[in-house]
Motif scaffolding. Structure first.
Motif, PDB file in Angstrom:
ATOM      1  N   GLY A 105       0.841  -1.300   0.181  1.00  0.00           N
ATOM      2  CA  GLY A 105       0.001   0.053  -0.041  1.00  0.00           C
ATOM      3  C   GLY A 105       0.572   1.429   0.054  1.00  0.00           C
ATOM      4  O   GLY A 105       0.434   2.294   0.460  1.00  0.00           O
ATOM      5  N   GLU A 107       5.022   2.965  -1.389  1.00  0.00           N
ATOM      6  CA  GLU A 107       6.049   2.788  -2.374  1.00  0.00           C
ATOM      7  C   GLU A 107       7.405   2.335  -1.689  1.00  0.00           C
ATOM      8  O   GLU A 107       7.485   2.427  -0.444  1.00  0.00           O
ATOM      9  CB  GLU A 107       6.348   4.079  -2.999  1.00  0.00           C
ATOM     10  CG  GLU A 107       6.810   5.237  -2.228  1.00  0.00           C
ATOM     11  CD  GLU A 107       6.970   6.592  -3.181  1.00  0.00           C
ATOM     12  OE1 GLU A 107       7.751   7.500  -2.642  1.00  0.00           O
ATOM     13  OE2 GLU A 107       6.005   6.740  -4.109  1.00  0.00           O
ATOM     14  N   GLY A 124       0.820  -2.452  -4.502  1.00  0.00           N
ATOM     15  CA  GLY A 124      -0.007  -1.297  -4.168  1.00  0.00           C
ATOM     16  C   GLY A 124       0.602  -0.118  -4.129  1.00  0.00           C
ATOM     17  O   GLY A 124      -0.046   0.992  -3.699  1.00  0.00           O
ATOM     18  N   GLY A 125       1.864   0.182  -4.851  1.00  0.00           N
ATOM     19  CA  GLY A 125       2.410   1.179  -4.881  1.00  0.00           C
ATOM     20  C   GLY A 125       3.455   0.925  -6.163  1.00  0.00           C
ATOM     21  O   GLY A 125       3.484   0.163  -6.771  1.00  0.00           O
ATOM     22  N   LYS A 126       4.579   1.792  -6.088  1.00  0.00           N
ATOM     23  CA  LYS A 126       5.686   2.065  -7.154  1.00  0.00           C
ATOM     24  C   LYS A 126       6.930   1.565  -6.486  1.00  0.00           C
ATOM     25  O   LYS A 126       7.183   1.796  -5.245  1.00  0.00           O
ATOM     26  CB  LYS A 126       5.708   3.387  -7.714  1.00  0.00           C
ATOM     27  CG  LYS A 126       4.432   4.107  -8.189  1.00  0.00           C
ATOM     28  CD  LYS A 126       4.349   3.348  -9.727  1.00  0.00           C
ATOM     29  CE  LYS A 126       3.250   3.716 -10.535  1.00  0.00           C
ATOM     30  NZ  LYS A 126       3.033   3.024 -11.741  1.00  0.00           N
ATOM     31  N   SER A 143       0.579  -3.146  -8.934  1.00  0.00           N
ATOM     32  CA  SER A 143      -0.737  -2.190  -8.610  1.00  0.00           C
ATOM     33  C   SER A 143      -1.805  -3.096  -9.198  1.00  0.00           C
ATOM     34  O   SER A 143      -1.769  -3.390 -10.593  1.00  0.00           O
ATOM     35  CB  SER A 143      -0.646  -0.990  -8.663  1.00  0.00           C
ATOM     36  OG  SER A 143       0.329  -0.407  -7.851  1.00  0.00           O
ATOM     37  N   LEU A 144      -2.887  -2.999  -8.927  1.00  0.00           N
ATOM     38  CA  LEU A 144      -4.138  -3.262  -9.417  1.00  0.00           C
ATOM     39  C   LEU A 144      -5.185  -2.181  -9.421  1.00  0.00           C
ATOM     40  O   LEU A 144      -5.972  -2.064  -8.282  1.00  0.00           O
ATOM     41  CB  LEU A 144      -4.713  -4.557  -8.840  1.00  0.00           C
ATOM     42  CG  LEU A 144      -6.059  -5.390  -9.799  1.00  0.00           C
ATOM     43  CD1 LEU A 144      -5.521  -5.632 -11.037  1.00  0.00           C
ATOM     44  CD2 LEU A 144      -6.503  -6.546  -8.784  1.00  0.00           C
ATOM     45  N   VAL A 145      -5.450  -1.300 -10.407  1.00  0.00           N
ATOM     46  CA  VAL A 145      -6.438  -0.168 -10.363  1.00  0.00           C
ATOM     47  C   VAL A 145      -7.672  -0.279 -11.161  1.00  0.00           C
ATOM     48  O   VAL A 145      -7.472  -1.093 -12.395  1.00  0.00           O
ATOM     49  CB  VAL A 145      -5.443   1.034 -11.164  1.00  0.00           C
ATOM     50  CG1 VAL A 145      -6.682   2.435 -11.000  1.00  0.00           C
ATOM     51  CG2 VAL A 145      -4.207   1.093 -10.073  1.00  0.00           C
ATOM     52  N   ASP A 149      -9.161   3.256  -8.382  1.00  0.00           N
ATOM     53  CA  ASP A 149      -8.774   2.968  -7.187  1.00  0.00           C
ATOM     54  C   ASP A 149      -7.871   1.796  -7.242  1.00  0.00           C
ATOM     55  O   ASP A 149      -8.136   0.909  -7.983  1.00  0.00           O
ATOM     56  CB  ASP A 149      -9.938   2.452  -6.374  1.00  0.00           C
ATOM     57  CG  ASP A 149     -11.007   3.728  -6.143  1.00  0.00           C
ATOM     58  OD1 ASP A 149     -10.690   4.761  -5.961  1.00  0.00           O
ATOM     59  OD2 ASP A 149     -12.172   3.521  -6.105  1.00  0.00           O
ATOM     60  N   ASP A 150      -6.784   1.915  -6.365  1.00  0.00           N
ATOM     61  CA  ASP A 150      -6.013   0.643  -6.413  1.00  0.00           C
ATOM     62  C   ASP A 150      -6.607  -0.185  -5.480  1.00  0.00           C
ATOM     63  O   ASP A 150      -6.693   0.013  -4.228  1.00  0.00           O
ATOM     64  CB  ASP A 150      -4.623   1.299  -5.717  1.00  0.00           C
ATOM     65  CG  ASP A 150      -3.501   0.318  -5.805  1.00  0.00           C
ATOM     66  OD1 ASP A 150      -3.645  -1.032  -5.624  1.00  0.00           O
ATOM     67  OD2 ASP A 150      -2.378   0.548  -6.389  1.00  0.00           O
ATOM     68  N   LYS A 153      -4.392  -1.276  -2.385  1.00  0.00           N
ATOM     69  CA  LYS A 153      -4.569  -0.230  -1.282  1.00  0.00           C
ATOM     70  C   LYS A 153      -5.932  -0.209  -0.568  1.00  0.00           C
ATOM     71  O   LYS A 153      -5.905  -0.148   0.853  1.00  0.00           O
ATOM     72  CB  LYS A 153      -4.406   1.301  -1.553  1.00  0.00           C
ATOM     73  CG  LYS A 153      -2.809   1.436  -1.906  1.00  0.00           C
ATOM     74  CD  LYS A 153      -2.728   2.855  -2.519  1.00  0.00           C
ATOM     75  CE  LYS A 153      -1.407   3.357  -2.752  1.00  0.00           C
ATOM     76  NZ  LYS A 153      -0.907   4.695  -3.433  1.00  0.00           N
ATOM     77  N   GLU A 154      -7.032  -0.477  -1.214  1.00  0.00           N
ATOM     78  CA  GLU A 154      -8.214  -0.512  -0.580  1.00  0.00           C
ATOM     79  C   GLU A 154      -8.125  -1.667   0.388  1.00  0.00           C
ATOM     80  O   GLU A 154      -8.819  -1.565   1.495  1.00  0.00           O
ATOM     81  CB  GLU A 154      -9.444  -0.655  -1.635  1.00  0.00           C
ATOM     82  CG  GLU A 154      -9.623   0.529  -2.590  1.00  0.00           C
ATOM     83  CD  GLU A 154     -10.149   1.974  -1.623  1.00  0.00           C
ATOM     84  OE1 GLU A 154     -11.057   1.580  -0.950  1.00  0.00           O
ATOM     85  OE2 GLU A 154      -9.754   2.730  -1.925  1.00  0.00           O
TER      86      GLU A 154
END
Length: 184
Positions: A105, A107, A124-126, A143-145, A149-150, A153-154
């Protein structure tokens, strides 16, 4: 033999899957107070709700932050792993991590002159690498957008928000005296 950090973190995250199936909770009118916990057992450090800074010349075993960043300064050494959940892992040039670096969530930043002996993972980040050779193991950036919304992270956010305000520190050194866990 050293256990891999990533499977352990993924298992912990998978335990929160029921949080995604629940109905959306109403947002509280004001944000809950942050809980800050620090554990320096066995040379490791863990914090919740704040940043963890490993200072120059400092040598620790593991570094973990939940809802905060882990910042490893120039001249600092982490003998094992560094993990940030819903936070960033930032290494300064001249910092060294002898194990893996993981952010869920957030980087991961590994600039030129910093070194990670193991793998560097950002879920969920770079993942920011100046030189690929500064990481000795694998590099993973996932990351899965969906609809802006990622989802990683959610997922992490929902799992952590259920335990907001709670912090549990388990101290293995007290096993000889009593078998009770210490909650903070």
């Amino acid at each position: 033999m050293r256990r891999p950090l990533l499977p352990t973190l993924l298992l912990a995250c998978s335990l929160a899957v029921p949080a995604l199936a629940a109905e959306p909770a109403k947002k509280p009118s004001k944000a809950p107070a942050k809980t800050i916990c620090v554990n320096v057992k066995d040379g490791s450090k863990a914090v919740q709700g704040t940043n963890l800074v490993v200072e120059p010349g400092e040598k620790i075993h593991d570094a973990v932050a939940v809802d905060g960043d882990v910042i490893v300064k120039k001249g600092a050494v982490v003998d094992n792993d560094v993990a940030a959940v819903r936070g960033r892992v930032i290494l300064e040039p001249g910092a060294r991590v002898k194990g893996d670096v993981v952010s869920i969530g957030g980087e991961v930043r590994v600039p030129a002159g910093a070194h990670v002996d193991g793998s560097a993972t950002a879920l969920g980040g770079k993942l920011h690498l100046d030189k690929k050779e500064d990481v000795g193991g694998e590099t993973v950036d996932f990351s899965l957008v969906f609809n802006g919304d990622d989802l990683v992270k959610e997922f992490i956010g929902k799992a952590l928000d259920e335990d907001a305000g709670k912090c549990h520190i388990l101290d293995d050194d007290d096993d000889d005296k009593d078998d009770d866990d210490k909650d903070v």
